[in-house]
Design a protein around this motif. Structure first.
Motif, PDB file in Angstrom:
ATOM      1  N   ALA A 216      28.392  30.765  -1.360  1.00 14.95           N
ATOM      2  CA  ALA A 216      29.393  31.633  -0.737  1.00 14.95           C
ATOM      3  C   ALA A 216      28.883  33.067  -0.599  1.00 14.95           C
ATOM      4  O   ALA A 216      29.512  34.023  -1.069  1.00 14.95           O
ATOM      5  CB  ALA A 216      30.707  31.591  -1.505  1.00 14.95           C
ATOM      6  N   VAL A 217      27.731  33.217   0.040  1.00 18.33           N
ATOM      7  CA  VAL A 217      27.196  34.544   0.328  1.00 18.33           C
ATOM      8  C   VAL A 217      28.177  35.328   1.196  1.00 18.33           C
ATOM      9  O   VAL A 217      28.389  36.523   1.000  1.00 18.33           O
ATOM     10  CB  VAL A 217      25.830  34.425   1.028  1.00 18.33           C
ATOM     11  CG1 VAL A 217      25.308  35.791   1.440  1.00 18.33           C
ATOM     12  CG2 VAL A 217      24.832  33.723   0.117  1.00 18.33           C
ATOM     13  N   GLU A 218      28.763  34.642   2.163  1.00 16.85           N
ATOM     14  CA  GLU A 218      29.801  35.227   3.002  1.00 16.85           C
ATOM     15  C   GLU A 218      30.824  34.157   3.346  1.00 16.85           C
ATOM     16  O   GLU A 218      30.530  32.956   3.290  1.00 16.85           O
ATOM     17  CB  GLU A 218      29.213  35.802   4.303  1.00 16.85           C
ATOM     18  CG  GLU A 218      28.399  37.054   4.126  1.00 16.85           C
ATOM     19  CD  GLU A 218      28.260  37.813   5.439  1.00 16.85           C
ATOM     20  OE1 GLU A 218      28.847  38.901   5.552  1.00 16.85           O
ATOM     21  OE2 GLU A 218      27.574  37.299   6.344  1.00 16.85           O
ATOM     22  N   ARG A 219      32.032  34.608   3.712  1.00 15.04           N
ATOM     23  CA  ARG A 219      33.074  33.695   4.184  1.00 15.04           C
ATOM     24  C   ARG A 219      33.550  34.191   5.542  1.00 15.04           C
ATOM     25  O   ARG A 219      33.655  35.390   5.774  1.00 15.04           O
ATOM     26  CB  ARG A 219      34.253  33.647   3.204  1.00 15.04           C
ATOM     27  CG  ARG A 219      33.906  33.066   1.851  1.00 15.04           C
ATOM     28  CD  ARG A 219      35.061  33.231   0.876  1.00 15.04           C
ATOM     29  NE  ARG A 219      36.238  32.468   1.266  1.00 15.04           N
ATOM     30  CZ  ARG A 219      37.428  33.011   1.554  1.00 15.04           C
ATOM     31  NH1 ARG A 219      37.587  34.326   1.527  1.00 15.04           N
ATOM     32  NH2 ARG A 219      38.454  32.255   1.866  1.00 15.04           N
ATOM     33  N   TYR A 220      33.833  33.235   6.432  1.00 15.78           N
ATOM     34  CA  TYR A 220      34.271  33.565   7.774  1.00 15.78           C
ATOM     35  C   TYR A 220      35.521  32.762   8.121  1.00 15.78           C
ATOM     36  O   TYR A 220      35.693  31.619   7.669  1.00 15.78           O
ATOM     37  CB  TYR A 220      33.194  33.236   8.809  1.00 15.78           C
ATOM     38  CG  TYR A 220      32.001  34.156   8.797  1.00 15.78           C
ATOM     39  CD1 TYR A 220      31.923  35.234   9.663  1.00 15.78           C
ATOM     40  CD2 TYR A 220      30.948  33.943   7.917  1.00 15.78           C
ATOM     41  CE1 TYR A 220      30.826  36.081   9.653  1.00 15.78           C
ATOM     42  CE2 TYR A 220      29.857  34.786   7.901  1.00 15.78           C
ATOM     43  CZ  TYR A 220      29.795  35.849   8.773  1.00 15.78           C
ATOM     44  OH  TYR A 220      28.707  36.687   8.759  1.00 15.78           O
ATOM     45  N   ALA A 221      36.371  33.371   8.934  1.00 23.10           N
ATOM     46  CA  ALA A 221      37.453  32.647   9.584  1.00 23.10           C
ATOM     47  C   ALA A 221      37.064  32.452  11.039  1.00 23.10           C
ATOM     48  O   ALA A 221      36.367  33.276  11.629  1.00 23.10           O
ATOM     49  CB  ALA A 221      38.758  33.422   9.482  1.00 23.10           C
ATOM     50  N   VAL A 222      37.506  31.369  11.616  1.00 20.15           N
ATOM     51  CA  VAL A 222      37.156  31.052  12.994  1.00 20.15           C
ATOM     52  C   VAL A 222      38.379  30.494  13.699  1.00 20.15           C
ATOM     53  O   VAL A 222      39.199  29.795  13.091  1.00 20.15           O
ATOM     54  CB  VAL A 222      35.982  30.045  13.038  1.00 20.15           C
ATOM     55  CG1 VAL A 222      36.321  28.772  12.290  1.00 20.15           C
ATOM     56  CG2 VAL A 222      35.596  29.729  14.463  1.00 20.15           C
ATOM     57  N   ALA A 223      38.512  30.833  14.968  1.00 20.01           N
ATOM     58  CA  ALA A 223      39.604  30.320  15.792  1.00 20.01           C
ATOM     59  C   ALA A 223      39.052  29.956  17.161  1.00 20.01           C
ATOM     60  O   ALA A 223      38.273  30.715  17.753  1.00 20.01           O
ATOM     61  CB  ALA A 223      40.715  31.356  15.923  1.00 20.01           C
ATOM     62  N   ALA A 224      39.433  28.792  17.666  1.00 23.14           N
ATOM     63  CA  ALA A 224      39.108  28.392  19.031  1.00 23.14           C
ATOM     64  C   ALA A 224      40.384  28.459  19.855  1.00 23.14           C
ATOM     65  O   ALA A 224      41.421  27.906  19.456  1.00 23.14           O
ATOM     66  CB  ALA A 224      38.530  26.979  19.054  1.00 23.14           C
ATOM     67  N   LEU A 225      40.334  29.144  20.976  1.00 23.48           N
ATOM     68  CA  LEU A 225      41.533  29.325  21.792  1.00 23.48           C
ATOM     69  C   LEU A 225      41.163  29.331  23.270  1.00 23.48           C
ATOM     70  O   LEU A 225      40.027  29.582  23.645  1.00 23.48           O
ATOM     71  CB  LEU A 225      42.243  30.628  21.414  1.00 23.48           C
ATOM     72  CG  LEU A 225      41.404  31.919  21.405  1.00 23.48           C
ATOM     73  CD1 LEU A 225      41.462  32.598  22.755  1.00 23.48           C
ATOM     74  CD2 LEU A 225      41.904  32.861  20.315  1.00 23.48           C
ATOM     75  N   ARG A 226      42.152  29.039  24.091  1.00 22.06           N
ATOM     76  CA  ARG A 226      41.968  29.094  25.540  1.00 22.06           C
ATOM     77  C   ARG A 226      42.681  30.333  26.069  1.00 22.06           C
ATOM     78  O   ARG A 226      43.877  30.516  25.843  1.00 22.06           O
ATOM     79  CB  ARG A 226      42.503  27.836  26.196  1.00 22.06           C
ATOM     80  CG  ARG A 226      42.288  27.801  27.720  1.00 22.06           C
ATOM     81  CD  ARG A 226      42.745  26.503  28.333  1.00 22.06           C
ATOM     82  NE  ARG A 226      41.790  25.415  28.065  1.00 22.06           N
ATOM     83  CZ  ARG A 226      42.026  24.403  27.253  1.00 22.06           C
ATOM     84  NH1 ARG A 226      43.198  24.315  26.610  1.00 22.06           N
ATOM     85  NH2 ARG A 226      41.117  23.458  27.059  1.00 22.06           N
ATOM     86  N   ALA A 227      41.922  31.185  26.735  1.00 25.25           N
ATOM     87  CA  ALA A 227      42.492  32.433  27.248  1.00 25.25           C
ATOM     88  C   ALA A 227      41.582  32.964  28.349  1.00 25.25           C
ATOM     89  O   ALA A 227      40.420  32.556  28.465  1.00 25.25           O
ATOM     90  CB  ALA A 227      42.641  33.463  26.134  1.00 25.25           C
ATOM     91  N   GLU A 228      42.126  33.874  29.148  1.00 28.01           N
ATOM     92  CA  GLU A 228      41.324  34.572  30.161  1.00 28.01           C
ATOM     93  C   GLU A 228      40.920  35.921  29.601  1.00 28.01           C
ATOM     94  O   GLU A 228      41.762  36.791  29.408  1.00 28.01           O
ATOM     95  CB  GLU A 228      42.114  34.730  31.458  1.00 28.01           C
ATOM     96  CG  GLU A 228      42.372  33.418  32.183  1.00 28.01           C
ATOM     97  CD  GLU A 228      43.008  33.647  33.550  1.00 28.01           C
ATOM     98  OE1 GLU A 228      43.027  34.820  33.988  1.00 28.01           O
ATOM     99  OE2 GLU A 228      43.474  32.664  34.157  1.00 28.01           O
ATOM    100  N   LEU A 229      39.621  36.105  29.348  1.00 31.80           N
ATOM    101  CA  LEU A 229      39.097  37.357  28.832  1.00 31.80           C
ATOM    102  C   LEU A 229      38.288  38.058  29.918  1.00 31.80           C
ATOM    103  O   LEU A 229      37.870  37.418  30.895  1.00 31.80           O
ATOM    104  CB  LEU A 229      38.241  37.103  27.585  1.00 31.80           C
ATOM    105  CG  LEU A 229      38.989  36.480  26.394  1.00 31.80           C
ATOM    106  CD1 LEU A 229      38.090  36.398  25.180  1.00 31.80           C
ATOM    107  CD2 LEU A 229      40.253  37.243  26.062  1.00 31.80           C
ATOM    108  N   PRO A 230      38.047  39.355  29.765  1.00 31.25           N
ATOM    109  CA  PRO A 230      37.451  40.134  30.867  1.00 31.25           C
ATOM    110  C   PRO A 230      36.014  39.788  31.227  1.00 31.25           C
ATOM    111  O   PRO A 230      35.533  40.241  32.251  1.00 31.25           O
ATOM    112  CB  PRO A 230      37.532  41.579  30.345  1.00 31.25           C
ATOM    113  CG  PRO A 230      38.572  41.564  29.298  1.00 31.25           C
ATOM    114  CD  PRO A 230      38.489  40.217  28.663  1.00 31.25           C
ATOM    115  N   TRP A 231      35.321  38.998  30.395  1.00 24.65           N
ATOM    116  CA  TRP A 231      33.900  38.763  30.651  1.00 24.65           C
ATOM    117  C   TRP A 231      33.616  37.269  30.634  1.00 24.65           C
ATOM    118  O   TRP A 231      33.113  36.742  29.643  1.00 24.65           O
ATOM    119  CB  TRP A 231      33.042  39.453  29.589  1.00 24.65           C
ATOM    120  CG  TRP A 231      33.773  40.507  28.842  1.00 24.65           C
ATOM    121  CD1 TRP A 231      33.838  41.823  29.151  1.00 24.65           C
ATOM    122  CD2 TRP A 231      34.589  40.330  27.676  1.00 24.65           C
ATOM    123  NE1 TRP A 231      34.635  42.478  28.260  1.00 24.65           N
ATOM    124  CE2 TRP A 231      35.111  41.593  27.340  1.00 24.65           C
ATOM    125  CE3 TRP A 231      34.936  39.239  26.910  1.00 24.65           C
ATOM    126  CZ2 TRP A 231      35.957  41.791  26.255  1.00 24.65           C
ATOM    127  CZ3 TRP A 231      35.786  39.428  25.826  1.00 24.65           C
ATOM    128  CH2 TRP A 231      36.273  40.692  25.521  1.00 24.65           C
TER     129      TRP A 231
END
Length: 587
Positions: A216-231
């Protein structure tokens, strides 16, 4: 000979099996899962992989493409944006209000679909940088299986958990048991065995290989979502979001994005409300106000840093997560695992077809363990700087001497695959080099032991290709001969240095392919490049030097089969350059 046994049917095991099949080596893949018919289909959009362009090119050479075809290839065709995107973001405490853009966010990855042949845009613009490939891990596994379906000499056996390994001078015997154990023991015989069975590797435990490191050097949260982003098609690194800690957003097919952010080191639980708040803050910072989105998948994962002490034990080897764990600051464990497979495949193929020296087989550990250890050391040294442990000035003075490197530069470097955190490793200490530089050695734009640059090449039969497209087969001998593209093949194939070079190549101790290039970075006319099957430069010679060319080829194969090769391979004990990692690992 008996087939090669691969334990584990994840991306690394499947890639190794596919690479061996391309060398006409029969493979048996033993997998614990109950098989496609009885196993749930894991389709986790929050579980993805980022592969360096060189690794993505490996998959393409192996015939692994997605069912979407051009979309996969197009993701890595476009280059990374050279300009820096200035995007407004909400300051701390200023919810819903965009501030003047006093910070930059880097668009560090490109990937909109393209029609060109993969790599054409990169070669057309020498200054362009190819982008990493981002894809769902389940899609990679699916396409590797599809590619293997056409290989008659590859057998995947499900419901097979390895329980016992036995070795002798001619091979390895694996005893497996199905789900539930009992008396359903099956015995498998192989010439070699590779454990690609993940972080909890049974093969590693049966071999008695230590696996020191940090949890556990680092912990991350992750989310996958569908959206329209500017790039569309670009990944973005936001380094100073309102709630602290960077946020990365990477594109996936069909308007899906994966967002990642580091969690506090206290190990506290991530509540659904906290996760949604972070997603909303990030989207509002990028878009001015949070757009509508569909949350598809979430998760929390821990990054561990571990490195097996031995990667080879007789005829058994470790690869992928069974040999190493990493992932902090943008380093990619799966990418390294696929490079393990590429490095080991051609060596096992040479051993299977022609026999191999101990130096050749030992070189896998010497090269790949050194490369991953360097990546781990770099991440461990830079983590305090990026995360603010102990203050930047102290860290810069003690851990990155002489480098005026900022927090932002280090963080961006990891995600872009640059520097110590991500640039391709150079096998400068490999045993597969001549004991001394051959007479007539010259310097070119690629260091000995580094991956060669991709340039157009022509074979003596007149066929044209890119140099890296010829990898994965025999040793390559490339003559730099300006002007061959102007003259018809019949005028140059029997002129100048070609007859003498063709004769020298035909006499080499391992199979080799002769190619001609109009030019190569940093190389003068009549330079001869010797390139390993995995694209590493063995030597650059001035003109045709038959004896030196033979010595280079002999070194690349590790010497005669059955010999030691005369090269010293790092032992299981700590080497000086590993002292820092070992001290950290044994805390």
């Amino acid at each position: 000979m008996d087939p090669v046994i691969v334990v584990g049917a994840g991306p690394v095991g499947l890639t190794l099996a596919l690479a061996l099949a391309r060398y006409e080596v029969p493979v048996t893949v033993l997998d614990e899962s109950p098989g496609e018919a009885g196993a749930p289909r894991e389709r986790r959009l929050a579980r993805t992989a980022v592969l360096r362009p060189e690794t993505a090119a490996l998959l393409e050479r192996l015939g692994c493409v997605t069912s979407e075809g051009t979309r996969w290839l197009g993701w890595r065709t476009l280059r990374r944006r050279t300009e820096v995107a200035r995007i407004p973001f909400a300051p701390p405490g200023g919810a819903g209000k965009a501030a003047e853009p006093t910070e930059f966010e880097d668009a560090f990855e490109a990937g909109e679909g393209a029609e060109e042949r993969p790599g054409d845009e990169r070669h057309a613009d020498p200054a362009a940088e190819p982008s990493p490939l981002h894809l769902p891990q389940h899609a990679l596994t699916r396409e590797l299986r599809a590619a293997l379906a056409g290989e008659a000499d590859v057998r995947i056996v499900h419901d097979s958990r390895v329980a016992l390994l036995e070795q002798d001078s001619s091979g390895v015997t694996a005893h497996t048991r199905g789900e539930g154990g009992g008396d359903n023991d099956t015995v498998w015989r192989g010439s070699y065995l590779i454990g690609c069975d993940g972080a909890r590797s049974v093969v590693r435990k049966l071999l008695g290989a230590r696996f020191p490191g940090r949890t556990a050097v680092e912990r991350y949260a992750v989310a996958a979502l569908r959206a329209e982003l500017p790039w569309p098609g670009e990944a973005v690194l936001h380094r100073s979001p309102p709630r602290g800690g960077e946020v990365t957003a990477r594109p996936l097919p069909d308007g899906v994005w994966r967002l990642d952010w580091p969690l506090p080191p206290d190990g506290g639980l991530v509540t659904p409300d906290a996760l949604l708040a972070r997603v909303g803050d990030s989207l509002a910072a990028w878009c001015g106000e949070a757009p509508a989105y569909e949350l598809l998948d979430t998760g929390v994962y821990a990054v561990h840093h571990r490195l097996a002490r031995r990667w080879r034990c007789g005829r058994a080897f470790l690869a992928g997560d069974a040999a190493h764990l990493l992932g902090a600051l943008g380093t990619q464990g799966l990418d390294e695992g696929l490079l393990d497979a590429e490095n080991l495949a051609w060596k096992l193929a040479l051993a299977w077809h022609h026999g191999a020296s101990e130096a050749l087989l030992d070189s896998y550990q010497a090269e790949r363990r050194e490369a991953v250890a360097a990546r781990l050391r770099a991440a461990d040294r830079m983590l305090p700087a990026v995360r603010g442990e102990g203050g930047w000035r102290t860290v810069r003075r003690t851990l990155v001497p002489g480098a005026a490197r900022s927090h932002d530069a280090l963080l961006t470097e990891g995600h872009l695959g640059r520097g110590l955190l991500g640039a391709p490793a150079v096998h400068s200490r490999t045993p597969l080099l001549p004991a001394a530089p051959p007479a007539g050695s010259v310097l070119v734009g690629t260091a000995v032991g580094a991956p060669v640059e991709d340039v157009p090449v022509t074979a003596p039969d007149g066929s044209e290709a890119w140099l890296r497209d010829r990898l994965g087969g025999d040793l390559l001998v490339v003559l730099v001969a300006p002007g061959t593209g102007v003259w018809e093949r019949r005028h140059w194939v029997g002129a100048g240095l070609m007859p003498a070079l063709a004769a020298a190549v035909s006499a080499l101790p391992m199979a080799a392919e002769l190619l001609v290039a109009e030019g190569y970075p940093g190389a003068d006319a009549h330079t001869v490049l010797v390139v390993r099957p995995d694209g590493r430069l063995v030597a650059a010679l001035a003109g045709v030097r038959a004896a030196e060319l033979y010595a280079c080829a002999d070194a690349a194969r590790g010497g005669a089969a059955g010999g030691s090769g005369g090269a010293e391979v790092p032992s299981e004990e700590s080497t000086p350059q590993e002292a820092t990692s070992e001290a950290t690992a044994n805390r």
